[in-house]
Design a protein around this motif. Structure first.
Motif, PDB file in Angstrom:
ATOM      1  N   LEU A  81       0.839  -1.189   0.000  1.00  0.00           N
ATOM      2  CA  LEU A  81       0.000   0.000   0.000  1.00  0.00           C
ATOM      3  C   LEU A  81       0.877   1.242   0.000  1.00  0.00           C
ATOM      4  O   LEU A  81       1.986   1.235   0.541  1.00  0.00           O
ATOM      5  CB  LEU A  81      -0.888   0.003   1.240  1.00  0.00           C
ATOM      6  N   PRO A  82       0.396   2.316  -0.595  1.00  0.00           N
ATOM      7  CA  PRO A  82       1.158   3.566  -0.542  1.00  0.00           C
ATOM      8  C   PRO A  82       1.380   3.996   0.908  1.00  0.00           C
ATOM      9  O   PRO A  82       0.499   3.868   1.745  1.00  0.00           O
ATOM     10  CB  PRO A  82       0.248   4.564  -1.282  1.00  0.00           C
ATOM     11  N   GLU A  83       2.551   4.487   1.204  1.00  0.00           N
ATOM     12  CA  GLU A  83       2.900   4.861   2.565  1.00  0.00           C
ATOM     13  C   GLU A  83       2.200   6.158   2.987  1.00  0.00           C
ATOM     14  O   GLU A  83       2.115   7.111   2.225  1.00  0.00           O
ATOM     15  CB  GLU A  83       4.414   5.050   2.671  1.00  0.00           C
ATOM     16  N   ILE A  84       1.676   6.142   4.205  1.00  0.00           N
ATOM     17  CA  ILE A  84       1.075   7.331   4.800  1.00  0.00           C
ATOM     18  C   ILE A  84       2.020   7.820   5.900  1.00  0.00           C
ATOM     19  O   ILE A  84       2.458   7.040   6.748  1.00  0.00           O
ATOM     20  CB  ILE A  84      -0.310   7.029   5.408  1.00  0.00           C
ATOM     21  N   VAL A  85       2.330   9.109   5.886  1.00  0.00           N
ATOM     22  CA  VAL A  85       3.271   9.687   6.848  1.00  0.00           C
ATOM     23  C   VAL A  85       2.511  10.592   7.821  1.00  0.00           C
ATOM     24  O   VAL A  85       1.780  11.495   7.404  1.00  0.00           O
ATOM     25  CB  VAL A  85       4.367  10.502   6.140  1.00  0.00           C
ATOM     26  N   VAL A  86       2.667  10.324   9.119  1.00  0.00           N
ATOM     27  CA  VAL A  86       2.060  11.143  10.164  1.00  0.00           C
ATOM     28  C   VAL A  86       3.184  11.754  10.999  1.00  0.00           C
ATOM     29  O   VAL A  86       4.000  11.030  11.579  1.00  0.00           O
ATOM     30  CB  VAL A  86       1.117  10.312  11.057  1.00  0.00           C
ATOM     31  N   LEU A  87       3.205  13.080  11.050  1.00  0.00           N
ATOM     32  CA  LEU A  87       4.215  13.809  11.812  1.00  0.00           C
ATOM     33  C   LEU A  87       3.676  14.144  13.191  1.00  0.00           C
ATOM     34  O   LEU A  87       2.608  14.737  13.323  1.00  0.00           O
ATOM     35  CB  LEU A  87       4.598  15.089  11.063  1.00  0.00           C
ATOM     36  N   ILE A  88       4.414  13.747  14.221  1.00  0.00           N
ATOM     37  CA  ILE A  88       4.043  14.065  15.601  1.00  0.00           C
ATOM     38  C   ILE A  88       4.743  15.369  15.961  1.00  0.00           C
ATOM     39  O   ILE A  88       5.966  15.397  16.150  1.00  0.00           O
ATOM     40  CB  ILE A  88       4.455  12.925  16.546  1.00  0.00           C
ATOM     41  N   TRP A  89       3.970  16.448  16.035  1.00  0.00           N
ATOM     42  CA  TRP A  89       4.555  17.773  16.245  1.00  0.00           C
ATOM     43  C   TRP A  89       5.073  17.930  17.677  1.00  0.00           C
ATOM     44  O   TRP A  89       6.128  18.511  17.905  1.00  0.00           O
ATOM     45  CB  TRP A  89       3.521  18.842  15.919  1.00  0.00           C
ATOM     46  N   TYR A  90       4.299  17.445  18.645  1.00  0.00           N
ATOM     47  CA  TYR A  90       4.719  17.430  20.044  1.00  0.00           C
ATOM     48  C   TYR A  90       4.521  16.014  20.588  1.00  0.00           C
ATOM     49  O   TYR A  90       3.490  15.396  20.348  1.00  0.00           O
ATOM     50  CB  TYR A  90       3.874  18.362  20.921  1.00  0.00           C
ATOM     51  N   LYS A 109      -0.990  -1.205   8.221  1.00  0.00           N
ATOM     52  CA  LYS A 109       0.200  -1.339   7.385  1.00  0.00           C
ATOM     53  C   LYS A 109       0.549  -0.044   6.664  1.00  0.00           C
ATOM     54  O   LYS A 109      -0.289   0.829   6.476  1.00  0.00           O
ATOM     55  CB  LYS A 109      -0.002  -2.462   6.362  1.00  0.00           C
ATOM     56  N   SER A 110       1.819   0.021   6.257  1.00  0.00           N
ATOM     57  CA  SER A 110       2.344   1.131   5.447  1.00  0.00           C
ATOM     58  C   SER A 110       2.060   2.481   6.089  1.00  0.00           C
ATOM     59  O   SER A 110       1.645   3.428   5.427  1.00  0.00           O
ATOM     60  CB  SER A 110       1.761   1.074   4.028  1.00  0.00           C
ATOM     61  N   CYS A 111       2.277   2.548   7.379  1.00  0.00           N
ATOM     62  CA  CYS A 111       2.107   3.800   8.121  1.00  0.00           C
ATOM     63  C   CYS A 111       3.456   4.160   8.720  1.00  0.00           C
ATOM     64  O   CYS A 111       4.051   3.366   9.443  1.00  0.00           O
ATOM     65  CB  CYS A 111       1.062   3.623   9.216  1.00  0.00           C
ATOM     66  N   ARG A 112       3.917   5.352   8.424  1.00  0.00           N
ATOM     67  CA  ARG A 112       5.206   5.806   8.966  1.00  0.00           C
ATOM     68  C   ARG A 112       4.975   6.985   9.893  1.00  0.00           C
ATOM     69  O   ARG A 112       4.507   8.037   9.469  1.00  0.00           O
ATOM     70  CB  ARG A 112       6.173   6.173   7.843  1.00  0.00           C
ATOM     71  N   LEU A 113       5.308   6.776  11.152  1.00  0.00           N
ATOM     72  CA  LEU A 113       5.239   7.848  12.137  1.00  0.00           C
ATOM     73  C   LEU A 113       6.615   8.476  12.268  1.00  0.00           C
ATOM     74  O   LEU A 113       7.632   7.781  12.238  1.00  0.00           O
ATOM     75  CB  LEU A 113       4.787   7.310  13.498  1.00  0.00           C
ATOM     76  N   GLN A 122       6.392  16.493   3.495  1.00  0.00           N
ATOM     77  CA  GLN A 122       6.034  15.157   3.009  1.00  0.00           C
ATOM     78  C   GLN A 122       4.927  14.506   3.833  1.00  0.00           C
ATOM     79  O   GLN A 122       4.366  13.487   3.434  1.00  0.00           O
ATOM     80  CB  GLN A 122       7.268  14.231   3.034  1.00  0.00           C
ATOM     81  N   ALA A 123       4.602  15.091   4.978  1.00  0.00           N
ATOM     82  CA  ALA A 123       3.624  14.473   5.882  1.00  0.00           C
ATOM     83  C   ALA A 123       2.208  14.622   5.343  1.00  0.00           C
ATOM     84  O   ALA A 123       1.822  15.700   4.884  1.00  0.00           O
ATOM     85  CB  ALA A 123       3.727  15.089   7.272  1.00  0.00           C
ATOM     86  N   HIS A 124       1.443  13.530   5.403  1.00  0.00           N
ATOM     87  CA  HIS A 124       0.026  13.580   5.035  1.00  0.00           C
ATOM     88  C   HIS A 124      -0.809  14.197   6.157  1.00  0.00           C
ATOM     89  O   HIS A 124      -1.888  14.737   5.902  1.00  0.00           O
ATOM     90  CB  HIS A 124      -0.484  12.175   4.730  1.00  0.00           C
ATOM     91  N   ALA A 125      -0.307  14.071   7.391  1.00  0.00           N
ATOM     92  CA  ALA A 125      -1.023  14.639   8.540  1.00  0.00           C
ATOM     93  C   ALA A 125      -0.025  15.036   9.607  1.00  0.00           C
ATOM     94  O   ALA A 125       1.060  14.452   9.715  1.00  0.00           O
ATOM     95  CB  ALA A 125      -2.029  13.644   9.098  1.00  0.00           C
ATOM     96  N   CYS A 359      -3.422   7.590  10.877  1.00  0.00           N
ATOM     97  CA  CYS A 359      -2.886   7.040   9.629  1.00  0.00           C
ATOM     98  C   CYS A 359      -3.924   6.170   8.928  1.00  0.00           C
ATOM     99  O   CYS A 359      -4.141   6.281   7.718  1.00  0.00           O
ATOM    100  CB  CYS A 359      -1.627   6.235   9.936  1.00  0.00           C
ATOM    101  N   ASP A 360      -4.575   5.305   9.675  1.00  0.00           N
ATOM    102  CA  ASP A 360      -5.594   4.429   9.103  1.00  0.00           C
ATOM    103  C   ASP A 360      -6.760   5.239   8.541  1.00  0.00           C
ATOM    104  O   ASP A 360      -7.294   4.929   7.474  1.00  0.00           O
ATOM    105  CB  ASP A 360      -6.080   3.470  10.196  1.00  0.00           C
ATOM    106  N   HIS A 361      -7.156   6.285   9.247  1.00  0.00           N
ATOM    107  CA  HIS A 361      -8.254   7.140   8.796  1.00  0.00           C
ATOM    108  C   HIS A 361      -7.900   7.817   7.471  1.00  0.00           C
ATOM    109  O   HIS A 361      -8.738   7.889   6.558  1.00  0.00           O
ATOM    110  CB  HIS A 361      -8.555   8.187   9.866  1.00  0.00           C
ATOM    111  N   LEU A 362      -6.675   8.305   7.351  1.00  0.00           N
ATOM    112  CA  LEU A 362      -6.274   9.007   6.132  1.00  0.00           C
ATOM    113  C   LEU A 362      -6.298   8.080   4.920  1.00  0.00           C
ATOM    114  O   LEU A 362      -6.575   8.516   3.806  1.00  0.00           O
ATOM    115  CB  LEU A 362      -4.869   9.590   6.304  1.00  0.00           C
ATOM    116  N   ARG A 363      -5.995   6.810   5.113  1.00  0.00           N
ATOM    117  CA  ARG A 363      -6.032   5.882   3.988  1.00  0.00           C
ATOM    118  C   ARG A 363      -7.464   5.631   3.520  1.00  0.00           C
ATOM    119  O   ARG A 363      -7.726   5.446   2.336  1.00  0.00           O
ATOM    120  CB  ARG A 363      -5.386   4.552   4.378  1.00  0.00           C
TER     121      ARG A 363
END
Length: 380
Positions: A81-90, A109-113, A122-125, A359-363
């Protein structure tokens, strides 16, 4: 004697015969491809089939081959699956968690924190723990971000202990917290179906009737007023900073499971604010006595006969007498654990579970969204 050309009527008969023959051939090509004894099959008879008839046969064969190729084409594997990127700001409250846990723990799957702000573009969220935003709000309001990037308002504190972000009412695209009406709902705990890996439930040994662990003491809290009256009619084993009786983390499970009832009193009362104070006792074989939102909120996430709500009694004394009666009737007491035949209680992992399910929600949902006036939604 010179022969005469066929009459017009006769020529029409010849043309009609050829067309019927071609139609018959095409019919059997489509519906009886294995019957090679008919004219105009894969070995056409030139004295019967016209060029147009043969072209139809050729096109049919070509289309059939294309369809066969299409059927045998392998679809892309769902493992890629295409990778989803979630950036943790704090980091929530400065507490770090494993960034590589979404698949191993939650099956996502395919979730990069990441916590690397250099990957902002590059972050999706981007997940913001609102308790940690503080003085950074002006800089966040001035930031330029990718148009399809989602900013997620994330918090697990009650409205009483959460800050209002004045001026940021339209800053966020999604919400994630304990509220059932948030976009990514993460309760403090869940009841999940029992699996073969779970040990059958056995009632722990009990040597205490009622227990309460409390450090945050405020005389204005409803729970404090209720407890002061309640404790006049029944003995309560008190722990925590308020009672000068701290519990070592290693002893927590042992103490909790030794109590028949635990006072799961929330420090503030808000819609769906049901915390670990409920799920930890349930997980360890103790009946929670809850003080918080209405019973209806509790019954949406835990069985109605798995807990006791203080609002079901006219007075604290009436509740105390009810608990004493249950203490003398083991059969009635054990009915509070009927749900353990089918479910187990699980506590949520603060921050980590939010990030993975974002990440799952964004997919699953890629449409435009914005939270109109997050303050009005949460603090009303």
């Amino acid at each position: 004697m010179t022969s005469k050309a066929p009459s017009g009527h006769f020529r029409h008969l010849i043309i009609a015969g050829v067309l019927v023959t071609c139609f018959t051939a095409i019919f059997y090509i489509y519906y009886k491809p294995s019957m090679s004894w008919m004219p105009c099959t894969d070995k056409p008879q030139p004295d019967v089939c016209t060029e147009a008839c043969l072209n139809v046969i050729a096109n049919k064969t070509e289309n059939t081959q294309e369809k066969m190729q299409a059927v045998t084409t392998v679809e892309p594997s769902k493992d890629h699956l295409p990778e989803i990127v979630v950036l943790i700001w704090y980091w929530p409250f400065g507490e770090h968690f494993d960034l590589n846990s979404c698949e191993s723990i939650y099956g996502i799957k395919s979730c990069r924190l990441t916590d690397d702000r250099g990957q902002f573009d590059q972050a999706h969220a981007v997940m913001f723990h609102i308790r940690d935003i503080g003085g950074d709000l002006p800089s966040l309001l001035a930031m330029s971000r990718p148009p399809r990037q989602k900013w997620v308002w994330m918090d697990m504190e009650s409205p009483t202990y959460s800050p209002k972000l004045i001026g940021a009412e339209d800053l966020f695209n999604l919400t994630s917290n304990f509220r059932r009406d948030s976009d990514i709902w993460i309760p403090y705990g869940r009841l999940v179906e029992i699996s073969d890996e779970d040990e059958p439930f056995q009632m722990p040994q009990k040597d205490k009737l009622v227990c309460w662990i409390v450090s945050h003491w405020n005389d204005n809290h409803r729970r404090v007023g209720f407890f002061n009256e309640f404790s006049k009619h029944i003995n309560v084993e008190g722990y925590g900073r308020h009672f000068n009786r701290l519990i070592d983390p290693q002893d927590y499970n042992k103490v909790m499971s030794s109590c028949k009832f635990y006072l799961s009193f929330e420090n503030s009362i808000h819609k769906y604010y049901i915390t670990e104070k409920v799920f930890n006792p349930m997980r360890l074989g103790t009946v929670p006595v809850v003080l918080g939102p209405p019973r209806e909120n509790y019954e949406e996430i835990i069985p109605k006969d798995s807990f006791i709500h203080v609002d079901d009694f006219q007075t604290p004394q009436e509740l105390a007498e009810h608990l004493k009666a249950l203490d003398q009737n083991q059969e009635m007491y054990e009915r509070f654990f009927s749900w353990r035949k089918d479910y187990v209680a699980k506590s949520s992992v603060f921050g980590q579970e939010h990030a993975c399910y974002i990440c799952d929600h964004l997919r699953k949902f890629r449409s435009f969204s914005i939270v109109k006036d997050v303050n009005k939604w949460y603090f009303s």
